[in-house]
Design a protein around this motif. Structure first.
Motif, mmCIF file in Angstrom:
data_model
loop_
_atom_site.group_PDB
_atom_site.id
_atom_site.type_symbol
_atom_site.label_atom_id
_atom_site.label_comp_id
_atom_site.label_asym_id
_atom_site.label_seq_id
_atom_site.Cartn_x
_atom_site.Cartn_y
_atom_site.Cartn_z
ATOM 1 N N LYS A 66 0.837 -1.209 0.000
ATOM 2 C CA LYS A 66 0.000 0.000 0.000
ATOM 3 C C LYS A 66 0.876 1.265 0.000
ATOM 4 C CE LYS A 66 -4.128 -1.880 2.283
ATOM 5 N NZ LYS A 66 -5.028 -1.772 3.460
ATOM 6 N N LEU A 69 2.088 1.886 -3.475
ATOM 7 C CA LEU A 69 1.059 2.437 -4.354
ATOM 8 C C LEU A 69 0.822 3.922 -4.078
ATOM 9 C CD1 LEU A 69 -1.608 -0.425 -4.482
ATOM 10 C CD2 LEU A 69 0.170 0.109 -6.150
ATOM 11 N N LYS A 70 0.915 4.342 -2.808
ATOM 12 C CA LYS A 70 0.712 5.750 -2.471
ATOM 13 C C LYS A 70 1.746 6.639 -3.149
ATOM 14 C CE LYS A 70 -1.529 5.185 2.040
ATOM 15 N NZ LYS A 70 -1.419 5.439 3.505
ATOM 16 N N TYR A 72 2.743 6.409 -6.002
ATOM 17 C CA TYR A 72 2.320 6.602 -7.393
ATOM 18 C C TYR A 72 0.905 7.171 -7.485
ATOM 19 C CZ TYR A 72 6.437 3.830 -8.422
ATOM 20 O OH TYR A 72 7.734 3.365 -8.508
ATOM 21 N N ILE A 74 -1.879 6.180 -5.857
ATOM 22 C CA ILE A 74 -2.977 5.209 -5.765
ATOM 23 C C ILE A 74 -3.231 4.913 -4.295
ATOM 24 C CG2 ILE A 74 -3.760 2.900 -6.402
ATOM 25 C CD1 ILE A 74 -1.854 3.013 -8.761
#
Length: 368
Positions: A66, A69-70, A72, A74
């Protein structure tokens, strides 16, 4: 049938030549301050074929995923827990050689941290590698080379060859920061022997002073030898190359007997000597055999079938033989004397321990 015999172990005898051969200084010593530095990192391996971490048990893998993803842009909902069968959390470690410069490559080792079944076919995402000072010295990324593999069936059966959860990436990290090295500013070159020995240190000093002149080298202790160096860095490099290629004959290692109780290995150095002693040793073998017998009554007799056990115990103790060691007997004579009486390697351990307790063995007995 049960048999009890003396512990049987593998015997390896380390027979050294009477004189140790001359070696280069670079093979028996290292230059103080010129050493590798350890790097470590934490990252994610992706692209696995369903052999990644089981996220129900490795929550840190989900958290790492997670966070990635943050970066990028998301964001996953808080109530969503992705099932990451193709992702594994790993640790990365490497060694940064001395004098290495930014832009050069180093090899890295990648190891699973969670419960992944294997890393074969995976790719390591960009991971910073830090030193003990928490500074980033290299960036790692690349495809893993895994030597092991494992397969399993639906019934729980499985087979594993080597270790499938550890892999390497040749040239997998790019150096981003050079570690300062004191070599260029050294006023003295300090040589540290790989094995501390006063005699070897004395011989290294003599070899250097013989070529460079008196008082060029001084022994600081049994490990370190201090040598005067030229002023400029270029001259230091040439000087270090010259010194490390000088030939020195190191002193022989102390008399030691190493016994590995786990692998059953015995290593005896050639300097082991035995004082006058007489040894008597015998082996004892106990054999226990159980035979089951059935007692069947006659057809017209009133009785029941009975089962009885007939136990036979046999004790075999060969005649003990005595042999004598003369003063200062060598390793060769010890082995020959033990072999002549038919003693097994396990018996040799008992004999050596007894000789040590009696004060007849002039060697250090080490059990590991």
């Amino acid at each position: 049938m049960q048999m009890f015999r003396p512990f049987n172990i593998l015997l390896i005898l380390l027979l050294l030549s009477p004189g140790v051969q001359a070696q280069r200084i670079k093979d028996i010593a290292s230059i103080a301050g010129v050493r590798n530095n350890i790097l470590v990192g934490y990252g994610l391996v992706v692209g696995l074929d369903g052999t990644g971490d089981q996220t129900t048990q490795t929550q840190f893998t989900i958290q790492s995923f997670k966070n990635m993803l943050k970066q990028y842009g998301i964001s996953l909902p808080a109530n969503i827990t992705p099932q990451l069968k193709n992702v594994a959390a790993v640790s990365i470690h490497a060694e940064l050689p001395p004098f290495i410069k930014p832009g050069q490559k180093i090899d890295i080792t990648v190891s699973s941290l969670g419960n992944a079944k294997g890393l074969r076919g995976g790719s390591l995402l960009m991971t910073p590698l830090k030193g003990i000072d928490n500074k980033v010295y290299a960036i790692a990324q690349g495809d893993l080379v895994v030597g092991g593999f494992g397969v399993s069936g639906s019934d729980g059966s499985k087979i594993t060859v080597n270790i499938p959860t550890v892999g390497r990436i040749p040239n997998g990290a790019t150096v981003e920061r050079a570690i300062p090295n004191p070599f260029a500013n050294m006023k003295h070159l300090v040589l540290n022997l790989n094995r501390g020995d006063f005699t070897t240190a004395k011989r290294v000093v003599e070899a250097i002073n013989k070529v460079l002149g008196p008082d060029s080298a001084h022994a600081l202790d049994a490990v370190s030898i201090q040598v005067l160096t030229p002023p400029t860095t270029s001259q230091k490099v040439e000087f270090a190359s010259f010194v490390e290629n000088l030939q020195v004959t190191p002193d022989e290692a102390p008399a030691r007997i190493i016994v590995n109780s786990r692998t059953g290995t015995i290593v005896i150095s050639s300097q082991v000597r035995v004082n006058p002693a007489a040894v008597s040793h015998g082996s004892l073998t106990v054999t226990i055999a159980e035979n089951t017998e059935v007692s069947q009554p006659n057809p017209l007799a009133a009785g029941n079938t009975a089962v009885t056990t007939n136990t036979q115990i046999n004790v075999d103790q060969p005649d003990s033989r005595m042999f004598m060691f003369n003063p200062g007997v060598s390793l060769n004579a010890i082995v020959q004397a033990v072999n002549q009486v038919g003693a097994a390697p396990g018996d040799l351990v008992a004999i050596l321990e007894a000789l040590k307790q009696a004060g007849a063995l002039t060697a250090e007995l080490i059990v590991i």
